[in-house]
Design a protein around this motif. Structure first.
Motif, PDB file in Angstrom:
ATOM      1  N   LEU A  55      60.080 -60.821  18.078  1.00  0.00           N
ATOM      2  CA  LEU A  55      59.079 -60.316  17.128  1.00  0.00           C
ATOM      3  C   LEU A  55      59.517 -58.993  16.500  1.00  0.00           C
ATOM      4  CD1 LEU A  55      55.934 -61.326  19.150  1.00  0.00           C
ATOM      5  CD2 LEU A  55      56.223 -61.774  16.703  1.00  0.00           C
ATOM      6  N   LEU A  56      60.041 -58.076  17.320  1.00  0.00           N
ATOM      7  CA  LEU A  56      60.405 -56.747  16.790  1.00  0.00           C
ATOM      8  C   LEU A  56      61.708 -56.785  15.999  1.00  0.00           C
ATOM      9  CD1 LEU A  56      59.275 -54.117  19.449  1.00  0.00           C
ATOM     10  CD2 LEU A  56      57.959 -55.401  17.796  1.00  0.00           C
ATOM     11  N   SER A  57      62.501 -57.854  16.213  1.00  0.00           N
ATOM     12  CA  SER A  57      63.720 -57.976  15.406  1.00  0.00           C
ATOM     13  C   SER A  57      63.389 -58.555  14.031  1.00  0.00           C
ATOM     14  CB  SER A  57      64.735 -58.883  16.106  1.00  0.00           C
ATOM     15  OG  SER A  57      64.289 -60.232  16.033  1.00  0.00           O
ATOM     16  N   GLY A  58      62.165 -59.057  13.863  1.00  0.00           N
ATOM     17  CA  GLY A  58      61.749 -59.603  12.569  1.00  0.00           C
ATOM     18  C   GLY A  58      62.027 -61.093  12.431  1.00  0.00           C
ATOM     19  N   ARG A  59      62.369 -61.762  13.541  1.00  0.00           N
ATOM     20  CA  ARG A  59      62.733 -63.180  13.501  1.00  0.00           C
ATOM     21  C   ARG A  59      61.610 -64.059  12.942  1.00  0.00           C
ATOM     22  NH1 ARG A  59      66.664 -65.437  16.830  1.00  0.00           N
ATOM     23  NH2 ARG A  59      67.425 -63.317  17.029  1.00  0.00           N
ATOM     24  N   ALA A  62      59.654 -63.968   8.219  1.00  0.00           N
ATOM     25  CA  ALA A  62      59.719 -64.831   7.034  1.00  0.00           C
ATOM     26  C   ALA A  62      58.644 -65.917   7.059  1.00  0.00           C
ATOM     27  CB  ALA A  62      61.109 -65.464   6.936  1.00  0.00           C
ATOM     28  N   GLN A  63      58.179 -66.283   8.255  1.00  0.00           N
ATOM     29  CA  GLN A  63      57.149 -67.335   8.362  1.00  0.00           C
ATOM     30  C   GLN A  63      55.767 -66.827   7.986  1.00  0.00           C
ATOM     31  OE1 GLN A  63      59.747 -67.438  10.528  1.00  0.00           O
ATOM     32  NE2 GLN A  63      59.898 -69.436  11.507  1.00  0.00           N
ATOM     33  N   GLY A  64      55.614 -65.519   7.835  1.00  0.00           N
ATOM     34  CA  GLY A  64      54.332 -64.970   7.406  1.00  0.00           C
ATOM     35  C   GLY A  64      53.439 -64.544   8.556  1.00  0.00           C
ATOM     36  N   PRO A  65      52.342 -63.825   8.224  1.00  0.00           N
ATOM     37  CA  PRO A  65      51.494 -63.212   9.250  1.00  0.00           C
ATOM     38  C   PRO A  65      50.763 -64.200  10.155  1.00  0.00           C
ATOM     39  CG  PRO A  65      50.566 -62.870   7.058  1.00  0.00           C
ATOM     40  CD  PRO A  65      51.920 -63.450   6.861  1.00  0.00           C
ATOM     41  N   ALA A  69      51.128 -63.998  14.096  1.00  0.00           N
ATOM     42  CA  ALA A  69      49.941 -63.899  14.962  1.00  0.00           C
ATOM     43  C   ALA A  69      49.999 -64.940  16.082  1.00  0.00           C
ATOM     44  CB  ALA A  69      48.668 -64.073  14.132  1.00  0.00           C
ATOM     45  N   LEU A  70      50.474 -66.144  15.756  1.00  0.00           N
ATOM     46  CA  LEU A  70      50.603 -67.192  16.778  1.00  0.00           C
ATOM     47  C   LEU A  70      51.609 -66.777  17.845  1.00  0.00           C
ATOM     48  CD1 LEU A  70      50.593 -70.356  14.495  1.00  0.00           C
ATOM     49  CD2 LEU A  70      48.929 -69.851  16.290  1.00  0.00           C
ATOM     50  N   ALA A  71      52.717 -66.173  17.418  1.00  0.00           N
ATOM     51  CA  ALA A  71      53.741 -65.745  18.381  1.00  0.00           C
ATOM     52  C   ALA A  71      53.216 -64.606  19.268  1.00  0.00           C
ATOM     53  CB  ALA A  71      55.006 -65.319  17.640  1.00  0.00           C
ATOM     54  N   PHE A  72      52.485 -63.674  18.684  1.00  0.00           N
ATOM     55  CA  PHE A  72      51.881 -62.607  19.504  1.00  0.00           C
ATOM     56  C   PHE A  72      50.869 -63.206  20.489  1.00  0.00           C
ATOM     57  CE2 PHE A  72      53.316 -59.582  16.137  1.00  0.00           C
ATOM     58  CZ  PHE A  72      53.884 -58.626  16.959  1.00  0.00           C
ATOM     59  N   ALA A  73      50.126 -64.213  20.022  1.00  0.00           N
ATOM     60  CA  ALA A  73      49.119 -64.833  20.896  1.00  0.00           C
ATOM     61  C   ALA A  73      49.779 -65.587  22.048  1.00  0.00           C
ATOM     62  CB  ALA A  73      48.239 -65.783  20.078  1.00  0.00           C
ATOM     63  N   LEU A  74      50.911 -66.222  21.763  1.00  0.00           N
ATOM     64  CA  LEU A  74      51.646 -66.936  22.824  1.00  0.00           C
ATOM     65  C   LEU A  74      52.111 -65.937  23.885  1.00  0.00           C
ATOM     66  CD1 LEU A  74      52.972 -69.489  23.912  1.00  0.00           C
ATOM     67  CD2 LEU A  74      54.900 -69.077  22.364  1.00  0.00           C
ATOM     68  N   ALA A  75      52.657 -64.808  23.412  1.00  0.00           N
ATOM     69  CA  ALA A  75      53.092 -63.756  24.345  1.00  0.00           C
ATOM     70  C   ALA A  75      51.894 -63.240  25.147  1.00  0.00           C
ATOM     71  CB  ALA A  75      53.747 -62.614  23.569  1.00  0.00           C
ATOM     72  N   ARG A  76      50.763 -63.083  24.479  1.00  0.00           N
ATOM     73  CA  ARG A  76      49.543 -62.569  25.147  1.00  0.00           C
ATOM     74  C   ARG A  76      49.058 -63.535  26.226  1.00  0.00           C
ATOM     75  NH1 ARG A  76      46.683 -60.971  20.650  1.00  0.00           N
ATOM     76  NH2 ARG A  76      48.179 -59.275  20.864  1.00  0.00           N
ATOM     77  N   GLY A 153      66.019 -46.269  15.976  1.00  0.00           N
ATOM     78  CA  GLY A 153      65.746 -46.694  14.602  1.00  0.00           C
ATOM     79  C   GLY A 153      64.466 -47.504  14.471  1.00  0.00           C
ATOM     80  N   PRO A 154      63.960 -47.663  13.224  1.00  0.00           N
ATOM     81  CA  PRO A 154      62.672 -48.342  13.029  1.00  0.00           C
ATOM     82  C   PRO A 154      62.759 -49.845  13.304  1.00  0.00           C
ATOM     83  CG  PRO A 154      63.671 -47.819  10.908  1.00  0.00           C
ATOM     84  CD  PRO A 154      64.565 -47.231  11.960  1.00  0.00           C
ATOM     85  N   ASP A 155      61.673 -50.415  13.911  1.00  0.00           N
ATOM     86  CA  ASP A 155      61.651 -51.860  14.122  1.00  0.00           C
ATOM     87  C   ASP A 155      61.012 -52.545  12.910  1.00  0.00           C
ATOM     88  OD1 ASP A 155      58.819 -51.915  14.377  1.00  0.00           O
ATOM     89  OD2 ASP A 155      58.927 -51.523  16.525  1.00  0.00           O
ATOM     90  N   ARG A 156      60.818 -53.867  13.022  1.00  0.00           N
ATOM     91  CA  ARG A 156      60.325 -54.670  11.897  1.00  0.00           C
ATOM     92  C   ARG A 156      58.994 -54.144  11.333  1.00  0.00           C
ATOM     93  NH1 ARG A 156      57.047 -56.582   9.438  1.00  0.00           N
ATOM     94  NH2 ARG A 156      56.214 -58.651   9.025  1.00  0.00           N
TER      95      ARG A 156
END
Ligand code: TMP
Length: 215
Positions: A55-59, A62-65, A69-76, A153-156
């Motif tokens: 997520l922080l690498s910006g992978r 491109a798929q959009g917010p 959000a789904l990826a953050f929810a999976l991690a959660r 350095g700054p993340d995504r």
């Protein structure tokens, strides 16, 4: 058997000081005889830490917010199952550096579908909503200046335009205004010691850790 632990989250924009205040709050709570676990999102479990790197690498950017959000929810979901729920059930207090409000503020401000975000909270968080959320508030430019001092350095998300950082700040403040029984806004622009004191005061008033007895 120890009573169930309490669940506290720290939220806010970049450079608000959440990580160092989470550690300070944990030390203060330990001094009150409370068993504490500090964790973070995205991350907090081995699988969620893997998702954090992506997520922080910006992978997923491109798929959009909505996809982010789904990826953050999976991690959660994994973080809750592996780390948070077992700790709370064992009587340990949990302090999470970011949680569900970050998805509303970050992916919400980037245009994610609000009904998707609500649904994800219902499915993933359910009854495991934090009892207390401390929103560490700093103007976006002040917070970003603080992050410039970091070595890696700054993340995504840090790389986003200032307008988006400001929209995230407004989103956190809106959440706090809508849910005053859960959220306390802490002015995080001042000296670290003063901010830490305001945080301990809020926790003391809302959750009364001294009344817990020794851990
Ligand atoms: P941090 O741990 O250094 O704050 O980095 C986490 C980044 O991930 C931060 O920029 C906020 C972002 N984030 C989201 O966009 N959505 C989320 O749901 C969470 C938990 C974090």
């Amino acid at each position: 058997m120890r009573p169930r632990g309490r669940f506290i989250t720290l939220e806010g924009g970049e450079g608000a000081g959440k990580s160092s205040h989470a550690a300070r709050l944990a030390e203060w709570l330990k001094g009150q005889g409370v068993a504490v676990l500090v964790t973070r999102e995205p991350g907090g479990s081995p699988r969620a830490e893997t998702l954090r790197r992506l997520l922080l690498s910006g992978r997923f950017a491109a798929q959009g917010p909505d996809a982010e959000a789904l990826a953050f929810a999976l991690a959660r979901a994994d973080h809750l199952a592996v780390t948070i729920r077992p700790a709370l059930e064992a009587g340990t207090w949990v302090i999470s550096d970011r949680f569900m409000d970050s998805t509303h503020a970050y992916q919400g401000a980037a245009g994610a579908d609000p009904s998707l975000l609500e649904l994800l909270d219902q499915i993933v968080v359910g009854f495991n909503r934090p009892e207390l959320t401390l929103v560490l508030d700093v103007p976006a430019d002040v917070g970003l200046k603080r992050t410039e001092k970091r070595a890696n350095g700054p993340d995504r998300f840090e790389r986003d335009a200032i307008e988006l950082h400001e929209a995230r700040r407004r989103a956190f403040l809106d959440i706090a205004a809508r849910e005053p029984e859960r959220c306390v806004v802490i002015d995080a622009t001042g000296e670290k010691a003063a901010v830490a004191e305001a945080i301990c005061k809020a926790v003391s008033e809302r959750l009364r850790p001294g009344a817990m007895g020794a851990a």
